[in-house]
Design an enzyme around this catalytic site. Structure first.
Site, short mmCIF file in Angstrom:
data_model
loop_
_atom_site.label_atom_id
_atom_site.label_comp_id
_atom_site.label_asym_id
_atom_site.label_seq_id
_atom_site.Cartn_x
_atom_site.Cartn_y
_atom_site.Cartn_z
N SER A 76 38.79 30.59 32.62
CA SER A 76 38.78 31.52 33.75
C SER A 76 37.36 32.03 33.98
O SER A 76 36.45 31.21 34.08
CB SER A 76 39.78 32.66 33.46
N GLU A 97 42.04 24.88 38.04
CA GLU A 97 43.27 25.68 38.08
C GLU A 97 42.97 26.94 38.87
O GLU A 97 41.79 27.30 39.05
CB GLU A 97 43.74 26.00 36.65
N HIS A 117 46.50 29.56 34.14
CA HIS A 117 46.94 30.87 33.69
C HIS A 117 48.44 30.82 33.39
O HIS A 117 49.24 31.48 34.04
CB HIS A 117 46.61 31.92 34.74
#
Lengths: 272, 272
Positions: free
Chosen positions: B102, B190, B260
């Protein structure tokens, strides 16, 4: 003057075109404004498919009967027609003014990069009576038709070349062939509907972008409808922009009267 | 093995470090995990000031007593220490593994660009028992300590070099000196908490980025907690990614087990 309106992103309502036609009839009876029927289409998120939006833009931009293209509305989507339209613009397209802002920054930036026509940051054709009381749309037309310099963003009086972008659109163009060379330009940015941490993240990209190293300075337009950050970010927007300009080693020149606000002044790309 | 935990973005709770310490004691009693006290600080949006977060990262990364740095949490902020930390990393830092994902993609990408240590996309040190049931954190430790290849994203079995990023973080690095050269790499992306029009806009930047022209292909990880678009965007996420890969002229290789989500597999940057 004959102004063509197309919608390279989202659809507009017929009421908004009627409002603008009425405004034109009242204030500029000797000038024409023509909304392309594409403006009223709706397909998924967009005012028609990518192919249909590209064709409408090319039709009006390449038509010598129009003096200017005024974009109808933003909201996302003009980036998706760049590949198709940019290589097909003709000499008539090169003699036009192109007005709009926000998502239209993709088109304005790509046109400026290719020295096609005169890209101008100004309010949208559909915003009259909706996002503003007519003031910003009035300034846009005043500049376009009457060359009224009172419409210009006040700092342009210094005569330096400038460009204005929504920050999210500017940063999306970074690292792609669509971002124009802005060396020695004052860069004005505005933003709407973002939390401070995302604004900070976008400014990080602006400040570190190799392509933007030579800009003359930064002005901050309106930052409106700021989304709740979930916490106290710890800095004001002025502190944030000052810090990133310091990081970028360019002067922060103060505020600019542009943005998603009633008074969205005109910023012609280059020297005004 | 001795693992150091720092938080280059947001703060973590002491409970999350206690959960992880308990997990380690139970499953890996012969290995140590050390949370830097900086992890628990809070200053505005961040786990301490930029200077404090940079110092904590440098202290652990440059300490030869640690074998790996496991990032505690994302949420925004690791980009703000890149300028300070990257030029100060020493030989001991070059022998370490760095794990996270992330927002930590800023650090992983910058480390990979500079060939410093082994950057690895994997779950965060604070996610155990919070964002997952221990499965992803277990895989991260299983790969780090036992070199358990079952932890790896399954497509890595083909032996091609790869890298994995959150899409927003990847696109923020485009056009800056922090994006690594990913020529011939499979790029896994993602995303979380974005509406489809913004995902589309980020994929536009990825597809048009000059720096990414030579990638081998794209895999799509989990796209979760998608924010309401305000309308029917008109395409599914699979249609969107397929269209942009076609535009980019690289193969869309299918899905990847990252994101996530509970099962966030391990993707070592380069050849696994």
């Amino acid at each position: 003057m004959r102004i063509g309106v197309v919608a390279p992103a989202r659809t507009v309502s017929s009421e908004s075109s009627l409002r603008l036609a009425a405004f034109m009839a009242l204030i500029y009876p000797d000038h024409d404004i023509v909304f392309h029927p594409q403006c009223y289409l709706e397909e998924g998120h967009f005012a028609g498919s990518d192919a249909v939006r590209a064709a409408a833009f090319l039709e009006f931009a390449n038509d010598p009967a129009f003096d200017a293209i005024w974009f109808a509305r933003g909201g996302y989507g003009s980036n998706r027609i760049l590949d198709t339209v940019m290589p097909q613009l003709n000499a008539a397209a090169g003699r036009k003014t192109y007005m709009g802002f926000s998502d239209m920054g993709f088109l304005l930036g790509a046109l400026y990069a290719r020295r096609i026509g005169r890209p101008v940051h100004a309010s949208m054709a559909s915003s009259l009576g909706k996002n503003d009381t007519g003031e910003a749309a009035g300034w846009a037309l005043g500049w376009l038709i009457d060359k009224d310099r009172r419409a210009l963003e006040p700092s342009l009086a210094d005569g330096r070349p400038a460009a204005a972008f929504n920050l999210a659109i500017l940063t999306t163009m970074i690292g792609t062939p669509w971002l124009p060379d802005l060396t020695d330009h004052v860069l004005m940015i505005e933003e709407v509907d973002e939390p401070l941490y995302r604004i900070d993240r976008m400014l990080f990209q602006m400040a570190h972008a190799t392509q933007l190293k030579g800009i003359a300075g930064v002005r901050l337009g309106a930052v409106t409808s700021v989304v709740d950050n979930g916490n106290d970010f710890g800095e004001t927007i002025e502190q944030i922009i000052t810090r990133w300009c310091r990081d970028m080693k360019v002067p922060y020149l103060g505020r600019a009267e542009i943005g998603h606000v009633e008074l969205n002044r005109v910023v012609p790309f280059g020297v005004a």
